[in-house]
Design an enzyme around this catalytic site. Sequence first.
Site: not given
Lengths: 287, 174
Positions: A222, A256
């Site tokens: 991210k 995840r």
Amino acid sequence: MTLKLGRREFADDQTLMMAIVNRTPDSFFDKGATWAEDAAFQRVEQVIAEGAEIVDIGGIKAAPGVEIDAAEEMRRVVGFVERVRGAFPDLVISVDTWRAEVGEAVCAAGADLLNDAWGGADPRLAEVAAEFDAALVCTHTGGVKPRTRPHRIEYEDVVADAIAATVAQAERAVALGVDRNSILIDPAHDFGKNTFHSLELTRRLGELVDTGWPVLVSLSNKDFVGESLDLPVGERLLGTLAATAVSAMAGARVYRVHQVGETRQVVDMAQTIAGRRLPTRAIRGLA
Amino acid sequence: MIRQFVVVPPVPALLPRYRSSIDPVADLRASALDVVAAMTRDAEEVSILGSDRFAGAVGRALLAGAGYGGRVTREAPVALVMANGSAMRSEKAPGHLDDRAFDFDDAVDLALRSGDPLRLSALDAMLGTELWASGIDTLRDLGQHLTGSWRVSVPHADAPYGVLWWVCAWVRAD
């Protein structure tokens, strides 16, 4: 707490890998590599071989872009869920969606878990989880609309806000009939948050764990990793794994991820350091 | 007076606090627990003998693992003798390779299998110390004090990590 994800149950000391499988032409990390259904299916086979317990299938990228309506989202994911379910009866299938109508269709096709990544944007999604006895991920977005970027968002205390929002969603879901053992909370790094917010959530993740709800973290590649290290997508694995280790030490249960094998090693190592997992085979100095 | 004893190695990997998910000493553990359980089944008190820093802890762990619920005293008729051979049997052994290890271990092996207390009393405790063996002095002392004839069984003798371990039971025959 034992975690019940649809047809599977997991002991409370077990950490789980949730592998991202995109049925999108434009997601930020894979850039459409699994847009074709067969490529996505191969990705499922690959992540199972790498040890993933869960696949998280998504039909819409998180970032702003071309609008994908519910009908198109269903075209992308429902048949695919059905195919994966047919091939892997014991696999936990999650679908990343905020829409209740999509949730209904994928649960009917065999999904076990609804990953409500936009924090209850469609409040009926929790009702769908209850109806199908599916599990639910309750996330914190600070109230932003789906597929929007954060812009000048501020929190008095981002961790307190994340706890309040996710726990409220979790309790609401239980009230609607979702099994208490089938709910995960996710502070949702970078969703409605700048890098400093995501870093603080990582640093104080233990406070979410202390709520007693099992915590899912979605850290993989991210922007908060990229901005922390000034690295583009594609060069963020080590930073992701460092954040993963910190989260594992804090007690996160579900990860995840794009890279299953690497994450599994890091989580296992951190869990072993934390004393929640035995060394696999230790004899040095002990014979 | 001791009527029966079992020789087991004071291997720290046998302790619960050093447990792994794949047991690196599974064969040793199974054999040691079997023999300790058999030897202590009707015992009311058991002694743990040995000079190794892990002797007491490993002995108590084996007794607990074997389901023994009696007392541990200093001079019981049943004993756990915490001892092992050299720890220098290969280049990867804890003490690296020492060529003297093999003859030394053979001598201990023969004495343990003989059922003859005199053979135990003749063991070379000093060489044992040099070769990182454990409990050899205890075996010598035992040999000097035991009399009579003994039945012996050695269900386990192995050195998977360069340290020679035995599980060896002596039971007074007369």
